[in-house]
Design an enzyme around this catalytic site. Sequence first.
Site, PDB file in Angstrom:
ATOM      1  N   LYS A   9      -6.307   0.777  -2.282  1.00 55.15           N
ATOM      2  CA  LYS A   9      -6.101   0.367  -0.891  1.00 55.15           C
ATOM      3  C   LYS A   9      -7.442   0.055  -0.220  1.00 55.15           C
ATOM      4  CE  LYS A   9      -1.996   3.321  -0.223  1.00 55.15           C
ATOM      5  NZ  LYS A   9      -1.381   4.288   0.706  1.00 55.15           N
ATOM      6  N   TYR A  49       6.696  -1.670   1.717  1.00 58.76           N
ATOM      7  CA  TYR A  49       6.907  -0.420   2.451  1.00 58.76           C
ATOM      8  C   TYR A  49       8.210  -0.485   3.260  1.00 58.76           C
ATOM      9  CZ  TYR A  49       2.221   1.370   1.275  1.00 58.76           C
ATOM     10  OH  TYR A  49       1.107   1.860   0.619  1.00 58.76           O
ATOM     11  N   ASN A 112      -5.431   6.997   2.121  1.00 63.29           N
ATOM     12  CA  ASN A 112      -5.361   7.853   0.928  1.00 63.29           C
ATOM     13  C   ASN A 112      -5.644   7.105  -0.377  1.00 63.29           C
ATOM     14  OD1 ASN A 112      -3.009   6.441   0.867  1.00 63.29           O
ATOM     15  ND2 ASN A 112      -1.633   8.197   0.913  1.00 63.29           N
ATOM     16  N   HIS A 115      -2.232   3.395  -3.949  1.00 61.79           N
ATOM     17  CA  HIS A 115      -0.779   3.389  -4.058  1.00 61.79           C
ATOM     18  C   HIS A 115      -0.424   3.464  -5.537  1.00 61.79           C
ATOM     19  CE1 HIS A 115       3.437   2.208  -3.881  1.00 61.79           C
ATOM     20  NE2 HIS A 115       3.160   1.429  -4.916  1.00 61.79           N
ATOM     21  N   GLU A 126       7.860  -3.442  -8.371  1.00 63.04           N
ATOM     22  CA  GLU A 126       6.546  -3.608  -7.738  1.00 63.04           C
ATOM     23  C   GLU A 126       5.592  -4.439  -8.601  1.00 63.04           C
ATOM     24  OE1 GLU A 126       5.220   0.325  -6.568  1.00 63.04           O
ATOM     25  OE2 GLU A 126       6.761   0.450  -5.007  1.00 63.04           O
TER      26      GLU A 126
HETATM   27  N1  UDP Z   1       1.873   7.136   5.299  1.00 65.29           N
HETATM   28  C1  UDP Z   1       1.339   7.387   6.549  1.00 65.29           C
HETATM   29  N2  UDP Z   1       1.802   8.473   7.252  1.00 65.29           N
HETATM   30  C2  UDP Z   1       2.771   9.303   6.759  1.00 65.29           C
HETATM   31  C3  UDP Z   1       3.321   9.018   5.502  1.00 65.29           C
HETATM   32  C4  UDP Z   1       2.852   7.930   4.783  1.00 65.29           C
HETATM   33  O1  UDP Z   1       0.482   6.650   7.017  1.00 65.29           O
HETATM   34  O2  UDP Z   1       3.144  10.268   7.436  1.00 65.29           O
HETATM   35  C5  UDP Z   1       1.357   5.994   4.521  1.00 65.29           C
HETATM   36  C6  UDP Z   1       0.394   6.462   3.417  1.00 65.29           C
HETATM   37  O3  UDP Z   1      -0.661   5.520   3.292  1.00 65.29           O
HETATM   38  C7  UDP Z   1       1.286   6.460   2.192  1.00 65.29           C
HETATM   39  C8  UDP Z   1       2.172   5.240   2.469  1.00 65.29           C
HETATM   40  O4  UDP Z   1       2.424   5.301   3.879  1.00 65.29           O
HETATM   41  O5  UDP Z   1       0.554   6.359   0.983  1.00 65.29           O
HETATM   42  C9  UDP Z   1       3.486   5.225   1.708  1.00 65.29           C
HETATM   43  O6  UDP Z   1       4.188   6.399   1.972  1.00 65.29           O
HETATM   44  P1  UDP Z   1       5.022   7.132   0.850  1.00 65.29           P
HETATM   45  O7  UDP Z   1       5.872   8.167   1.536  1.00 65.29           O
HETATM   46  O8  UDP Z   1       5.699   6.133  -0.028  1.00 65.29           O
HETATM   47  O9  UDP Z   1       3.882   7.945   0.038  1.00 65.29           O
HETATM   48  P2  UDP Z   1       3.176   7.659  -1.370  1.00 65.29           P
HETATM   49  O10 UDP Z   1       4.238   7.175  -2.319  1.00 65.29           O
HETATM   50  O11 UDP Z   1       2.080   6.651  -1.137  1.00 65.29           O
HETATM   51  O12 UDP Z   1       2.603   9.001  -1.790  1.00 65.29           O
HETATM   52 MG    MG Z   2       5.586   5.640  -2.070  1.00 66.35          MG
END
Ligand code: UDP
Ligand code: MG
Length: 153
Positions: A9, A49, A112, A115, A126
Amino acid sequence: MESTLVLIKPSGVIRCLIGDIIARFQHKGLIIAGLKMMQLDEAILHEHYAHLVDKPFFPSLLVSMTRTPVVAMVVKGVDAVAVVRSMTGATNGRKAAPGTIRGDFSMSGQENIVHASDSVENADIEVRRFFKPEEVFNYTDDTFKYLYAPDEV
Ligand code: UDP
Ligand code: MG
């Protein structure tokens, strides 16, 4: 053999972690089957997303994910989806275990670093969302004998 999608990212690109992150996957024994830099736009992020579009943090996620280009990768290996997810760590970098990418490089639930696809079904969708078939390469079949026992592949 599975293939999974990884995005480095903008938070990882801007902090000069591209090389470290690719190295982690390669050192593990995973194969980089596709690799490119791309600027994401709102359309692809709404698709990618889709499960988050109604969340209050979605507008800020859009800004975060378009701040710089991302590095997109297809990462291949036996059980690659679960292995890459475990190397990625929990969503929030403050809670992610040390030794994971997010645990080692992030203090944030949004910024974070990476992805990674969360299931075999989503990995398939994806990879096709981010890569054309001709951008994914099959060049490593000869190396599998150094990575796996015959009955694992
Ligand atoms: N995210 C965020 N706030 C939250 C949860 C998620 O900004 O409270 C963002 C974060 O960058 C995350 C992405 O949305 O990686 C996708 O969320 P997901 O729940 O799919 O988590 P991941 O699969 O990335 O662990
Ligand atoms: Mg996810």
